[in-house]
Write a protein that holds these residues in place. Structure first.
Motif, short mmCIF file in Angstrom:
data_model
loop_
_atom_site.label_atom_id
_atom_site.label_comp_id
_atom_site.label_asym_id
_atom_site.label_seq_id
_atom_site.Cartn_x
_atom_site.Cartn_y
_atom_site.Cartn_z
N ARG A 40 0.95 -1.16 -0.12
CA ARG A 40 -0.02 -0.04 -0.04
C ARG A 40 0.79 1.30 -0.01
NH1 ARG A 40 -5.81 0.74 3.18
NH2 ARG A 40 -5.94 2.66 2.31
N ILE A 41 0.46 2.42 -0.68
CA ILE A 41 1.02 3.49 -0.77
C ILE A 41 0.20 4.68 -0.27
CG2 ILE A 41 2.48 5.33 -2.17
CD1 ILE A 41 3.13 2.93 -3.92
N HIS A 42 0.50 5.64 0.73
CA HIS A 42 -0.19 6.87 1.13
C HIS A 42 0.54 7.87 0.65
CE1 HIS A 42 -3.11 4.31 3.25
NE2 HIS A 42 -1.72 3.76 3.89
N THR A 43 0.01 9.09 0.16
CA THR A 43 0.78 10.25 -0.16
C THR A 43 0.83 11.00 1.16
OG1 THR A 43 0.23 10.07 -2.38
CG2 THR A 43 0.68 12.38 -1.33
N ASP A 44 1.91 11.56 1.51
CA ASP A 44 1.80 12.49 2.80
C ASP A 44 2.01 13.77 2.32
OD1 ASP A 44 1.91 10.10 4.53
OD2 ASP A 44 3.90 9.78 4.48
N LEU A 45 1.13 14.72 2.92
CA LEU A 45 0.81 16.09 2.60
C LEU A 45 1.44 16.93 3.87
CD1 LEU A 45 -1.96 16.72 0.39
CD2 LEU A 45 0.33 16.32 -0.29
N ARG A 46 2.32 17.70 3.74
CA ARG A 46 2.57 18.50 5.03
C ARG A 46 1.69 19.52 5.08
NH1 ARG A 46 7.79 20.54 7.31
NH2 ARG A 46 7.25 20.90 9.59
N VAL A 47 1.23 19.66 6.19
CA VAL A 47 0.17 20.94 6.56
C VAL A 47 0.34 21.31 7.97
CG1 VAL A 47 -1.76 19.84 5.09
CG2 VAL A 47 -1.59 19.32 7.68
N PRO A 48 -0.06 22.72 8.06
CA PRO A 48 0.59 23.30 9.47
C PRO A 48 -0.51 22.87 10.55
CG PRO A 48 -0.19 25.06 8.06
CD PRO A 48 -0.27 23.92 7.12
N ASP A 49 -1.77 22.70 10.13
CA ASP A 49 -2.72 22.24 11.21
C ASP A 49 -3.74 21.30 10.70
OD1 ASP A 49 -5.10 22.44 12.83
OD2 ASP A 49 -4.59 24.53 13.34
N ILE A 50 -3.91 20.27 10.97
CA ILE A 50 -4.61 19.14 10.68
C ILE A 50 -6.20 19.64 10.72
CG2 ILE A 50 -5.83 17.10 10.91
CD1 ILE A 50 -2.80 16.18 11.38
N ALA A 51 -6.66 20.20 11.88
CA ALA A 51 -7.77 20.56 12.16
C ALA A 51 -8.46 21.79 11.10
CB ALA A 51 -7.94 21.11 13.58
N THR B 75 -3.27 12.18 10.32
CA THR B 75 -4.40 11.51 10.07
C THR B 75 -4.49 11.35 8.58
OG1 THR B 75 -6.69 11.87 10.48
CG2 THR B 75 -5.88 13.73 9.59
N ARG B 76 -5.54 10.59 8.26
CA ARG B 76 -5.78 9.93 6.78
C ARG B 76 -7.26 10.41 6.32
NH1 ARG B 76 -4.71 4.40 7.37
NH2 ARG B 76 -2.56 5.09 7.36
N PHE B 77 -7.35 10.90 5.25
CA PHE B 77 -8.56 11.14 4.68
C PHE B 77 -8.95 10.12 3.44
CE2 PHE B 77 -7.79 14.94 7.00
CZ PHE B 77 -8.91 15.25 7.50
N THR C 190 -14.21 4.85 -3.28
CA THR C 190 -12.96 4.04 -4.07
C THR C 190 -11.94 3.88 -3.19
OG1 THR C 190 -11.76 6.41 -4.25
CG2 THR C 190 -13.61 5.60 -5.83
N GLY C 191 -11.88 4.27 -1.72
CA GLY C 191 -10.87 3.83 -0.88
C GLY C 191 -9.46 4.81 -1.31
N ALA C 192 -9.53 5.38 -2.31
CA ALA C 192 -8.44 6.49 -2.25
C ALA C 192 -8.11 7.35 -1.34
CB ALA C 192 -8.54 7.46 -3.71
N ASP C 193 -6.85 7.55 -0.99
CA ASP C 193 -6.66 8.33 0.36
C ASP C 193 -5.38 9.21 0.28
OD1 ASP C 193 -4.27 6.89 0.96
OD2 ASP C 193 -5.53 5.25 1.78
N VAL C 194 -5.47 10.07 1.24
CA VAL C 194 -4.08 10.87 1.43
C VAL C 194 -3.99 11.13 2.88
CG1 VAL C 194 -5.84 13.15 1.39
CG2 VAL C 194 -3.26 13.16 0.53
N GLN C 195 -2.71 11.35 3.32
CA GLN C 195 -2.25 11.51 4.68
C GLN C 195 -1.87 12.99 5.01
OE1 GLN C 195 -1.12 7.22 6.42
NE2 GLN C 195 0.48 8.46 6.09
N LEU C 196 -2.45 13.46 5.89
CA LEU C 196 -1.85 14.90 6.10
C LEU C 196 -1.08 14.74 7.61
CD1 LEU C 196 -5.05 17.18 6.21
CD2 LEU C 196 -3.43 16.14 4.28
N VAL C 197 0.17 15.49 7.31
CA VAL C 197 1.00 15.38 8.37
C VAL C 197 1.63 16.62 8.80
CG1 VAL C 197 3.55 14.65 9.14
CG2 VAL C 197 2.04 13.20 7.54
N THR C 198 1.66 17.16 10.07
CA THR C 198 2.10 18.42 10.43
C THR C 198 3.90 18.04 10.88
OG1 THR C 198 1.64 17.93 13.15
CG2 THR C 198 -0.05 19.18 11.80
N ARG C 199 4.12 17.32 11.37
CA ARG C 199 5.58 16.97 11.86
C ARG C 199 5.47 15.43 12.14
NH1 ARG C 199 10.00 16.83 10.42
NH2 ARG C 199 11.93 17.27 11.57
N ASP C 200 6.42 14.67 11.41
CA ASP C 200 6.49 13.62 12.10
C ASP C 200 7.25 13.62 13.51
OD1 ASP C 200 8.01 10.88 12.56
OD2 ASP C 200 6.93 10.52 10.74
N ALA C 201 6.64 12.46 14.19
CA ALA C 201 6.66 12.63 15.63
C ALA C 201 8.23 11.97 15.95
CB ALA C 201 5.76 11.64 16.36
#
Length: 117
Positions: free
Chosen positions: A5-16, A39-41, A46-57
């Motif tokens: 499986r592959i998830h695209t990780d998009l950097r965002v400043p604020d997930i909320a 988090t993942r949306f 279709t099951g297509a998804d994207v992950q949003l990341v503020t900063r890896d822990a």
């Protein structure tokens, strides 16, 4: 090693703050994975998804994609054998994955992972 499986990780400043766009506008379902920094949306159709990341822990850099494999130990050994830069060492994370980060020759950092039982 086989990619599962592959998830695209998009950097965002604020997930909320991003939630209204990804859930409200795009109609994706928030698959909260229990951490405030990622988090993942996904599409309920279709099951297509994207992950949003503020900063890896735990890692020094953020990946552009998370790639699940069936054998992370083999993937790590092969990356080292080929001389690829390991950005984050192979380790088991508290949230139930064993992973490492590798820099592709094009400069992109990838999170190679396997869920642990």
């Amino acid at each position: 090693m086989r990619v599962t499986r592959i998830h695209t990780d998009l950097r965002v400043p604020d997930i909320a703050a991003a939630r209204e766009f990804y859930a409200g506008y795009l109609g994706l379902t928030d698959e909260s994975i229990g951490m405030d920094w990622v988090t993942r949306f996904s599409s309920p159709h279709t099951g297509a998804d994207v992950q949003l990341v503020t900063r890896d822990a735990t890692a020094p850099e953020d990946p552009v994609a998370s790639i699940a494999v069936d054998d992370v130990e083999a993937a790590y050994a092969e990356a080292r054998r080929r001389g690829f830069e390991i950005v984050h060492p192979l380790q088991t994370e508290p949230w139930g994955v064993r992973r490492f980060f590798v820099r592709a020759p094009d400069g992109n950092v990838l999170n190679i992972l396997q869920h642990v039982d």
